[in-house]
Design a protein around this motif. Structure first.
Motif, PDB file in Angstrom:
ATOM      1  N   LYS A   1       0.774  -1.240   0.000  1.00 12.07           N
ATOM      2  CA  LYS A   1       0.000   0.000   0.000  1.00 12.07           C
ATOM      3  C   LYS A   1       0.803   1.287   0.000  1.00 12.07           C
ATOM      4  O   LYS A   1       0.263   2.346  -0.359  1.00 12.07           O
ATOM      5  CB  LYS A   1      -0.926   0.015   1.224  1.00 12.07           C
ATOM      6  N   VAL A   2       2.068   1.246   0.409  1.00 11.91           N
ATOM      7  CA  VAL A   2       2.786   2.481   0.706  1.00 11.91           C
ATOM      8  C   VAL A   2       3.969   2.676  -0.235  1.00 11.91           C
ATOM      9  O   VAL A   2       4.782   1.763  -0.411  1.00 11.91           O
ATOM     10  CB  VAL A   2       3.292   2.482   2.167  1.00 11.91           C
ATOM     11  N   ASN A   3       4.058   3.855  -0.830  1.00  7.90           N
ATOM     12  CA  ASN A   3       5.256   4.243  -1.565  1.00  7.90           C
ATOM     13  C   ASN A   3       6.313   4.621  -0.530  1.00  7.90           C
ATOM     14  O   ASN A   3       6.402   5.775  -0.101  1.00  7.90           O
ATOM     15  CB  ASN A   3       4.955   5.418  -2.491  1.00  7.90           C
ATOM     16  N   LEU A   4       7.079   3.638  -0.133  1.00  7.10           N
ATOM     17  CA  LEU A   4       7.962   3.766   1.029  1.00  7.10           C
ATOM     18  C   LEU A   4       9.382   4.097   0.586  1.00  7.10           C
ATOM     19  O   LEU A   4      10.079   3.252   0.037  1.00  7.10           O
ATOM     20  CB  LEU A   4       7.952   2.466   1.837  1.00  7.10           C
TER      21      LEU A   4
ATOM     22  N   ASP B   1       7.242   6.865   6.314  1.00  5.78           N
ATOM     23  CA  ASP B   1       6.152   6.755   5.344  1.00  5.78           C
ATOM     24  C   ASP B   1       5.150   5.679   5.741  1.00  5.78           C
ATOM     25  O   ASP B   1       3.971   5.742   5.370  1.00  5.78           O
ATOM     26  CB  ASP B   1       6.690   6.418   3.954  1.00  5.78           C
ATOM     27  N   ALA B   2       5.599   4.674   6.490  1.00  4.91           N
ATOM     28  CA  ALA B   2       4.773   3.488   6.749  1.00  4.91           C
ATOM     29  C   ALA B   2       3.499   3.801   7.522  1.00  4.91           C
ATOM     30  O   ALA B   2       2.515   3.075   7.401  1.00  4.91           O
ATOM     31  CB  ALA B   2       5.596   2.434   7.505  1.00  4.91           C
TER      32      ALA B   2
ATOM     33  N   ALA C   1      -5.207   5.648  -2.453  1.00  6.46           N
ATOM     34  CA  ALA C   1      -5.383   6.140  -1.083  1.00  6.46           C
ATOM     35  C   ALA C   1      -5.545   7.649  -1.085  1.00  6.46           C
ATOM     36  O   ALA C   1      -5.024   8.351  -1.965  1.00  6.46           O
ATOM     37  CB  ALA C   1      -4.188   5.740  -0.211  1.00  6.46           C
ATOM     38  N   GLY C   2      -6.265   8.139  -0.077  1.00 10.31           N
ATOM     39  CA  GLY C   2      -6.441   9.573   0.080  1.00 10.31           C
ATOM     40  C   GLY C   2      -6.192   9.993   1.511  1.00 10.31           C
ATOM     41  O   GLY C   2      -6.471   9.250   2.453  1.00 10.31           O
ATOM     42  N   ARG C   3      -5.663  11.201   1.674  1.00 11.69           N
ATOM     43  CA  ARG C   3      -5.414  11.768   2.995  1.00 11.69           C
ATOM     44  C   ARG C   3      -5.963  13.194   3.040  1.00 11.69           C
ATOM     45  O   ARG C   3      -5.723  13.979   2.113  1.00 11.69           O
ATOM     46  CB  ARG C   3      -3.907  11.803   3.306  1.00 11.69           C
TER      47      ARG C   3
END
Length: 774
Positions: free
Chosen positions: A66-69, A74-75, A699-701
């Motif tokens: 899920k994460v562009n780490l 970032d996690a 994903a949205g924030r």
């Protein structure tokens, strides 16, 4: 692999029978995972230690999907009520905000890796006191747990906001991997229109030979950032003085209080070269007794540069002096650009030693000792005008060498009726020691010169000793009460401040040894959990916590007019009463949690602008604000196989009403919103596993606007030093090519939202990754 529904039913049965109060008991992972990702079998820290804390977690497999780490921090960016202020790839100043505390309150949150403190509690800010995320390699993460509120006696009062516990893994057999990543963003704002790139290469090597296991990780980062600052001057209507240079390129705008300004350039355009080294070794003396040692090294070479938007008639950039803008005279100080032009060199070391038992019997013990030291921390910047100062000349050298901290934690676990018995007693002793050493020198050559003349020096130490006790007691079927208390003795000592007047004057304006402070407090905690039905758990928690002042808050001098002054070496601890009511319901393939929370803080430590004692000068410095109240609601949900098999949805919404209730020093702040705490936050994540080899995530924030000042006078958000509301969308596609090779492609800020959180934040950024597993 066990199906999702069977897994959920098994977890619910365990929750009902064992009355575990940790909400992680309801967590689960999707059935299908990519081949190189193992579903984590490691329990959350709250579940393992029977902590009465609402917990949200992310596992190694979820991070990969899920994460562009690019960096460890970032996690956690999609976890509820959490904001990580990461300004660019490789940012060393990335604190996190929680439900009730903003990014400027770094000391109201705690970050640990395997029980070792990563929070820099030398201060309470978003600069030098930011967490040391770089001491954890992204690929060694097993899971990260975020635990909300000060309801566990095992943690100090800095847990008012939240505790982040990073659990790392050790290899079970020979393991090796290598990864390359790249990121690029095109940034366009004011007069800056450039592309900024970053790349990273990392490797991980480990093995287990009988009782001995070890990890070695190395990482190299080369990163270019967008501007972190803009150079501004007030718009003037003064007549043009003789000799003023006609210039073009100034951009009219307003500052955060609505006053007219010109934006004349960009600063803090950073180039980072960073290297991380981490070595861990563990030895199992018996199947239930293990010792572990780790050493980490972080090296950073950063160069901050500037861009002037102003040009003279010949087309040359202008950085300082008297200028003619639009027919009016303006003065640009030497420091306007030179303060944003700097070289920073860092070499930090961390060591930790742990001894643990894991008998799952009547007794278990744990001892962890750690130390973090700034071996080298040198900031150099010019004081003369650019462009000439780029080649040398007078300047300042600011050091933080020998700054650091040490911690010791001793813990015990007593289960008089066995591992699953009704009493789960834990207890411990704690000591921490923090030291600030922060001199600044004048030098005739800021690039390579020596520390010639001491210009300022701020020093001090703090120490805390604590004892704590907790009993998680299943006193009736489906009920568990957790009662605890933490006793703390804190002291601050050897504080001193020294300062000279600004060059060329050599007059001493400040030279004082600060008084020693001490405080002793007891913090009670209580929680009760009721498994009202097999799928429903209700929890009520209340806790008191004391957050003691840091050395920087106590001993960092401030500028008052042309002098330096020590603001208040007699700050009182923050005193918090927090409460939470939660209901968590397990769905057939998912879960929903609703939490109501309230927090009352007396003597809150907040920087605000008031007349400095004994003067008529208005200065920003840390003060005790009488009363702050925060109350709100948090809704969290997660569901698997929604509409189609392989589609996972998760999200959160948080509403907070946080206001200053009493402030004798600044009455205008009473009734205003607490600085840096937004009314609304939300996250939404959708991940689809079309096959066992692929994962697609959108994903949205969202975060509402915040105020930076206690009196909420910063009414303009979209300007340098303002705080915008923002909504950003991220995307990621991950594909496992075969059992050894994997690749991913992602975009952060897909909608290219241009926003400020004091600093300008990254615009649309493309991230790519290629990984090899042996």
């Amino acid at each position: 692999m066990v199906s999702t529904n069977r897994r959920v039913r098994a977890v619910l049965h365990a929750a009902a029978s064992l009355l575990c109060s940790a909400p992680a008991a309801f967590a689960h992972t999707p059935e299908e995972t990519l081949p190189d990702v193992v579903v984590s079998e490691t329990p959350s820290v709250a579940e393992k230690n029977k902590l009465p804390l609402q917990t949200e977690s992310v596992t190694r497999g979820e991070i990969a999907d899920k994460v562009n780490l690019m960096n460890t921090e970032d996690a956690i960016k999609y976890l509820p009520s959490i904001l990580v202020r990461k300004r660019h790839v490789g940012d060393t100043q990335a604190p996190f905000a929680t439900r009730t505390s903003g990014v400027g309150s770094s000391a109201r949150g705690l970050i640990y890796a395997d029980g070792v403190l990563l929070s820099a509690l030398i201060g309470n800010n978003n600069s030098a006191a930011s967490p040391k995320w770089g001491m954890v390699a992204p690929d060694e993460i097993e899971r990260i747990d975020v635990m909300y509120g000060p309801f566990a006696a095992a943690y100090p009062g800095n847990s008012i906001g939240a505790v982040v516990e990073i659990t790392t893994r050790m290899p079970r057999a020979f393991e090796a991997s290598a990864k390359v990543e790249g990121a690029t963003q095109h940034f366009s704002q004011y007069g800056t229109n450039e592309t900024f790139n970053a790349y990273q290469a990392s490797a991980l090597l480990g093995n287990r030979n009988g009782p001995l296991s070890w990890w070695l990780s190395v990482n190299h980062l080369d990163s270019h950032s967008q501007p972190l600052a803009y150079v501004t001057i007030p718009r003037s209507t003064a007549a043009v003085p003789p000799g003023a240079t006609p210039v073009s390129g100034a951009i009219p705008d307003v500052n955060r209080i609505g006053a007219p300004i010109y934006v004349i350039g960009a600063g803090g355009i950073e180039h980072h070269l960073q290297d991380n080294f981490k070595f861990k070794v563990a030895y199992d003396f018996t199947p239930t007794l293990q010792a572990a040692y780790s050493v980490g090294l972080f090296q950073n070479d950063t160069k901050g540069r500037v861009q002037s938007y102003l040009t003279n008639a010949a087309g040359d950039p202008v950085y300082a002096g008297t200028v003619n803008i639009g027919g009016f005279g303006h003065t640009i100080a030497n420091s306007a650009f030179s303060n944003n032009y700097y070289n920073l060199t860092e070499e930090h070391w961390m060591h930790s030693l742990a001894l643990r038992t894991s008998t799952r019997g009547e007794w278990d013990f744990e001892a962890i000792a750690s130390t973090y030291r700034y071996g080298e921390n040198v900031l150099r910047n010019p004081t003369g005008p650019l462009p000439g100062a780029a080649n040398g000349g007078p300047g300042a050298i600011t050091l933080m060498d020998k700054t650091g901290w040490s911690t010791l934690d001793l813990k015990g676990f007593w289960r008089p009726q066995g591992y699953a018995g009704p009493h789960q007693v834990s207890f411990g002793a704690h000591r921490d020691y923090f030291r600030l050493v922060n001199p600044r020198y004048n030098t005739s050559n800021w690039i390579g010169g020596s520390t010639e003349q001491l210009a300022a020096d701020n020093r001090g130490k703090t120490q805390t000793d604590a004892l704590w006790l907790q009993d998680a007691w299943a006193f009736a079927p489906r009920f568990r009460a957790t009662l605890g208390a933490r006793y703390e003795h804190w002291r601050a000592y050897e504080g001193s401040n020294f300062a000279l007047a600004a060059p060329p004057t050599t007059t001493t304006t400040l030279n004082v040894s600060q008084p020693e402070l001490s405080a002793t407090h007891l913090s009670p905690k209580a929680s009760i959990a009721w498994t009202a039905a097999d799928a429903l758990m209700l929890t009520a928690s209340v806790g008191k916590a004391y957050r003691f002042p840091t050395v920087t808050e106590l001993y960092q001098a401030v500028t008052v007019g042309t002098d330096f002054r020590a603001p208040n070496p007699n700050l009182k601890p923050e005193r918090a009463w927090s409460g939470e009511l939660s209901a968590e319901y397990a769905l057939q393939a998912g879960r929903v949690r609703l939490s109501l929370f309230e927090e009352h803080i007396s003597d809150a430590l907040i920087a605000q602008v008031t007349p400095f004692p004994g003067t008529a000068n208005f200065v920003s410095f840390v003060q005790n604000v009488d009363k702050v109240r925060s109350r709100g609601v948090e809704l969290v949900g997660q569901a698997f196989d929604v509409a189609v098999r392989g589609l996972e949805l998760s999200g959160s919404v948080t509403y907070v009403e946080s206001t200053i209730r009493a402030d004798a020093a600044l009455p205008a702040a009473v009734g205003k919103r607490t600085p840096q705490v937004p009314t609304w936050r939300a996250t939404a994540v959708a991940t689809y596993h079309a096959t066992a080899k692929s994962a697609v995530t959108l994903a949205g924030r969202y975060s509402g606007r915040v105020y930076a000042t206690p009196d909420n006078s910063d009414v303009v958000t979209h300007t340098f030093q303002g705080f915008d509301p923002f909504f950003v969308v991220d995307a990621r596609f991950r594909y496992q090519i075969d059992r050894r090779w994997g690749a991913s492609l992602g975009v952060d800020n897909l909608n290219n939202r241009k926003y400020f959180l004091f600093h300008p934040f990254p615009q649309r950024t493309v991230v790519a990754e290629l990984k090899f597993n042996y």
